[in-house]
Design a protein around this motif. Structure first.
Motif, PDB file in Angstrom:
ATOM      1  N   ASP A  72       3.761   3.856  -1.209  1.00  0.00           N
ATOM      2  CA  ASP A  72       4.548   4.966  -1.079  1.00  0.00           C
ATOM      3  C   ASP A  72       3.723   6.302  -1.402  1.00  0.00           C
ATOM      4  N   THR A  73       3.980   7.057  -0.349  1.00  0.00           N
ATOM      5  CA  THR A  73       3.075   8.468  -0.373  1.00  0.00           C
ATOM      6  C   THR A  73       3.555   9.259  -1.409  1.00  0.00           C
ATOM      7  N   GLU A  74       4.774   8.938  -2.134  1.00  0.00           N
ATOM      8  CA  GLU A  74       5.384   9.758  -3.345  1.00  0.00           C
ATOM      9  C   GLU A  74       4.774   9.392  -4.484  1.00  0.00           C
ATOM     10  N   SER A  75       4.298   8.262  -4.685  1.00  0.00           N
ATOM     11  CA  SER A  75       3.816   8.018  -5.913  1.00  0.00           C
ATOM     12  C   SER A  75       2.643   6.983  -5.823  1.00  0.00           C
ATOM     13  N   GLU A  76       1.807   6.706  -7.132  1.00  0.00           N
ATOM     14  CA  GLU A  76       0.600   5.893  -6.863  1.00  0.00           C
ATOM     15  C   GLU A  76       1.093   4.302  -6.801  1.00  0.00           C
ATOM     16  N   PRO A  77      -0.051   3.736  -6.253  1.00  0.00           N
ATOM     17  CA  PRO A  77       0.616   2.241  -6.046  1.00  0.00           C
ATOM     18  C   PRO A  77       0.290   1.479  -7.472  1.00  0.00           C
ATOM     19  N   ASN A  78       0.773   0.261  -7.449  1.00  0.00           N
ATOM     20  CA  ASN A  78       0.434  -0.584  -8.634  1.00  0.00           C
ATOM     21  C   ASN A  78      -0.640  -1.257  -8.377  1.00  0.00           C
ATOM     22  N   SER A  79      -1.676  -0.662  -8.656  1.00  0.00           N
ATOM     23  CA  SER A  79      -3.050  -1.262  -8.374  1.00  0.00           C
ATOM     24  C   SER A  79      -3.449  -2.868  -8.855  1.00  0.00           C
ATOM     25  N   TYR A  80      -3.012  -3.091 -10.115  1.00  0.00           N
ATOM     26  CA  TYR A  80      -3.224  -4.249 -10.447  1.00  0.00           C
ATOM     27  C   TYR A  80      -2.387  -5.424  -9.910  1.00  0.00           C
ATOM     28  N   TYR A  81      -1.041  -5.164  -9.561  1.00  0.00           N
ATOM     29  CA  TYR A  81      -0.271  -5.937  -8.834  1.00  0.00           C
ATOM     30  C   TYR A  81      -1.053  -6.368  -7.405  1.00  0.00           C
ATOM     31  N   HIS A 140      -3.652  -5.293   4.536  1.00  0.00           N
ATOM     32  CA  HIS A 140      -3.377  -4.104   5.233  1.00  0.00           C
ATOM     33  C   HIS A 140      -2.332  -3.458   4.185  1.00  0.00           C
ATOM     34  N   THR A 141      -2.281  -2.186   3.937  1.00  0.00           N
ATOM     35  CA  THR A 141      -1.297  -1.551   3.027  1.00  0.00           C
ATOM     36  C   THR A 141      -0.481  -0.458   3.776  1.00  0.00           C
ATOM     37  N   LEU A 142       0.605  -0.598   4.187  1.00  0.00           N
ATOM     38  CA  LEU A 142       1.421   0.376   5.067  1.00  0.00           C
ATOM     39  C   LEU A 142       2.689   1.051   4.029  1.00  0.00           C
ATOM     40  N   VAL A 143       2.887   2.227   4.476  1.00  0.00           N
ATOM     41  CA  VAL A 143       3.860   2.931   3.649  1.00  0.00           C
ATOM     42  C   VAL A 143       5.316   2.363   4.336  1.00  0.00           C
ATOM     43  N   GLN A 144       5.943   1.867   3.247  1.00  0.00           N
ATOM     44  CA  GLN A 144       7.192   1.382   3.358  1.00  0.00           C
ATOM     45  C   GLN A 144       8.382   1.915   3.942  1.00  0.00           C
ATOM     46  N   THR A 145       8.220   3.296   3.894  1.00  0.00           N
ATOM     47  CA  THR A 145       9.280   4.240   4.348  1.00  0.00           C
ATOM     48  C   THR A 145       9.058   4.837   5.840  1.00  0.00           C
ATOM     49  N   ARG A 146       8.067   4.556   6.126  1.00  0.00           N
ATOM     50  CA  ARG A 146       7.379   5.090   7.492  1.00  0.00           C
ATOM     51  C   ARG A 146       8.197   4.648   8.668  1.00  0.00           C
ATOM     52  N   ASP A 147       8.739   5.430   9.623  1.00  0.00           N
ATOM     53  CA  ASP A 147       9.159   4.869  10.733  1.00  0.00           C
ATOM     54  C   ASP A 147       8.420   4.104  11.625  1.00  0.00           C
ATOM     55  N   GLY A 148       9.205   3.063  11.898  1.00  0.00           N
ATOM     56  CA  GLY A 148       8.182   2.262  12.707  1.00  0.00           C
ATOM     57  C   GLY A 148       7.396   1.145  12.185  1.00  0.00           C
ATOM     58  N   VAL A 149       7.543   1.082  10.747  1.00  0.00           N
ATOM     59  CA  VAL A 149       6.425   0.429  10.053  1.00  0.00           C
ATOM     60  C   VAL A 149       6.447  -1.229  10.223  1.00  0.00           C
ATOM     61  N   ASP A 150       7.901  -1.764  10.592  1.00  0.00           N
ATOM     62  CA  ASP A 150       8.154  -3.128  10.832  1.00  0.00           C
ATOM     63  C   ASP A 150       7.345  -3.562  11.899  1.00  0.00           C
ATOM     64  N   ASP A 151       7.548  -2.628  13.150  1.00  0.00           N
ATOM     65  CA  ASP A 151       6.910  -2.845  14.433  1.00  0.00           C
ATOM     66  C   ASP A 151       5.498  -3.032  14.255  1.00  0.00           C
ATOM     67  N   ARG A 152       4.934  -1.899  13.320  1.00  0.00           N
ATOM     68  CA  ARG A 152       3.509  -1.858  13.101  1.00  0.00           C
ATOM     69  C   ARG A 152       3.043  -3.252  12.588  1.00  0.00           C
ATOM     70  N   ILE A 153       3.855  -3.913  11.621  1.00  0.00           N
ATOM     71  CA  ILE A 153       3.455  -5.153  11.105  1.00  0.00           C
ATOM     72  C   ILE A 153       3.221  -6.395  12.126  1.00  0.00           C
ATOM     73  N   VAL A 154       4.456  -6.149  13.006  1.00  0.00           N
ATOM     74  CA  VAL A 154       4.504  -7.194  14.111  1.00  0.00           C
ATOM     75  C   VAL A 154       2.990  -7.013  14.812  1.00  0.00           C
ATOM     76  N   GLY A 170      14.237   3.993 -11.543  1.00  0.00           N
ATOM     77  CA  GLY A 170      12.509   4.400 -11.753  1.00  0.00           C
ATOM     78  C   GLY A 170      12.139   3.959 -10.092  1.00  0.00           C
ATOM     79  N   ASN A 171      10.904   3.984 -10.169  1.00  0.00           N
ATOM     80  CA  ASN A 171      10.092   3.554  -9.028  1.00  0.00           C
ATOM     81  C   ASN A 171       8.618   2.970  -9.285  1.00  0.00           C
ATOM     82  N   PHE A 172       8.753   2.356 -10.537  1.00  0.00           N
ATOM     83  CA  PHE A 172       7.467   1.354 -10.882  1.00  0.00           C
ATOM     84  C   PHE A 172       6.390   2.188 -11.383  1.00  0.00           C
ATOM     85  N   THR A 173       6.200   3.462 -11.383  1.00  0.00           N
ATOM     86  CA  THR A 173       5.132   4.300 -11.795  1.00  0.00           C
ATOM     87  C   THR A 173       5.114   4.760 -13.298  1.00  0.00           C
TER      88      THR A 173
END
Length: 347
Positions: A73-82, A104-118, A229-232
């Motif tokens: 998420d570009t708005e928060s730090e990743p849960n690095s240990y997880y 691969h780490t992708l921004v979950q809210t970005r447009d077209g991210v599901d297509d990018r994973i495929v 919250g957002n896990f951060t």
């Protein structure tokens, strides 16, 4: 100057289709109309685009790979240990099975991210793919991945229906129930709950389990006030003051993961509160930081490494059997790690 070689993105622009469609045409994939196929082939010929044959060979069987798809998420730090724990668990089994792990780490809210994973799966011609929350709960994405022909395993799926891809996780609803029962047994009757992101359905079930524990103990649902919250770490810092100032005056706070609990602990110390004398804190995951703070956190141990290890085992078995695996959810056992952040209600 050397002329730049055309890329797959150039082909997509010229043919007026998505990059994933170009990838399907180049790889001979299904679900592409003849009209689209001709447009892509004409663009390839016009640009003089050439496929990287060496990369195709490696991805096509010379170096079998498992893709691990993580979210950010570009708005928060990743849960690095997880994320690190998922990688470690998957790597160990990949090494034993002769597979390569590609993350691969992708921004979950970005447009077209599901297509990018495929697209990543199709381009790599991998043996299998592991999708983590929230991607593991996007059923349209999971169906699209399964249509590529690779083995798909979901980490911590929030919902499992007949015909879904197999999943591995812990029973989050049962974990939320057990942790809340632990706090009720200590004497608490007023609670706060810091939830995670709404699209993480497994984390939502932790809150659902907590509400079930209240109901079975004869406590009204209003005995627990919940905030989002957002896990951060920052979410815990920001949200704890609102919870302790709420009308029900909770004596125990449950956080949907350890990072938020550590932030809540920091905010409690900053406000001059004693933990657990004034306020008990409990959380989920049992990441290393939960044992390093003071007081160390009571938390639910989630078997993160074991989850990704089992996911690779399912993929390896599917590779051997030539099938995608059963559409079942496997629950690995969790435990409550009782530490010094929980005590009987104080002042």
């Amino acid at each position: 100057m050397t002329k730049r070689k055309p890329t797959i993105d150039d082909v997509a622009r010229l043919s007026g289709v998505a990059r994933a469609t170009v990838s399907r045409v180049l790889n001979g994939g299904p679900n592409v109309s003849e009209r689209m196929r001709v447009r892509v082939q004409d663009a390839v010929a016009s640009l003089g685009y050439q496929v990287n044959l060496q990369a195709r060979y490696l991805a096509g069987g010379g170096n079998p790979a498992v893709l691990l798809i993580l979210s950010s998420d570009t708005e928060s730090e990743p849960n690095s240990y997880y994320q690190a724990a998922l990688e470690i668990g998957a790597l160990r089994v990949c090494a034993q099975a002769g597979l390569e792990l590609v993350t691969h780490t992708l921004v979950q809210t970005r447009d077209g991210v599901d297509d990018r994973i495929v697209e990543l799966v199709e381009d790599s011609r991998c043996t299998g793919v592991i999708v983590t929350p929230p991607f593991s709960d996007r059923l349209a994405l999971v169906d699209a991945l399964r249509r590529t022909g690779v083995a798909v395993v979901r980490i911590s799926p929030g919902v499992v229906h007949e015909g879904d891809a197999p999943g591995v996780g812990m029973d989050d609803e049962a974990a939320g129930f057990a942790l809340t029962r632990h706090l009720i047994a200590a004497g608490h009757t007023r609670f706060g709950f810091i939830k995670g992101l709404a699209e993480h359905l497994s984390a939502e079930q932790r809150h659902r389990g907590a509400l079930r524990a209240l109901d079975e103990a004869g406590l009204d649902a209003h005995a627990m006030v919940a905030v989002r919250g957002n896990f951060t770490f920052k979410a815990g810092v920001d949200l704890l003051p609102d919870l302790v100032a709420s009308p029900i005056a909770p004596t125990a706070i449950i956080c949907a993961n350890d990072d938020m609990a550590v932030g809540a602990l920091f905010a409690a110390h900053r406000a001059g509160m004693d933990v657990p004398g004034d306020l008990s804190l409990a959380s989920f995951d049992d990441t290393p930081v939960s044992a390093l703070v003071w007081p160390p956190l009571t938390t639910v141990h989630q078997p993160i490494q074991e989850m990704s290890a089992r996911a690779v085992q399912i993929i390896a078995a599917a590779r051997t059997a030539g099938a995608g695996g059963g559409a079942t959810a496997e629950f690995l056992p969790f435990t409550i790690v009782d530490r010094a952040s929980v005590a009987a209600p104080g002042r």
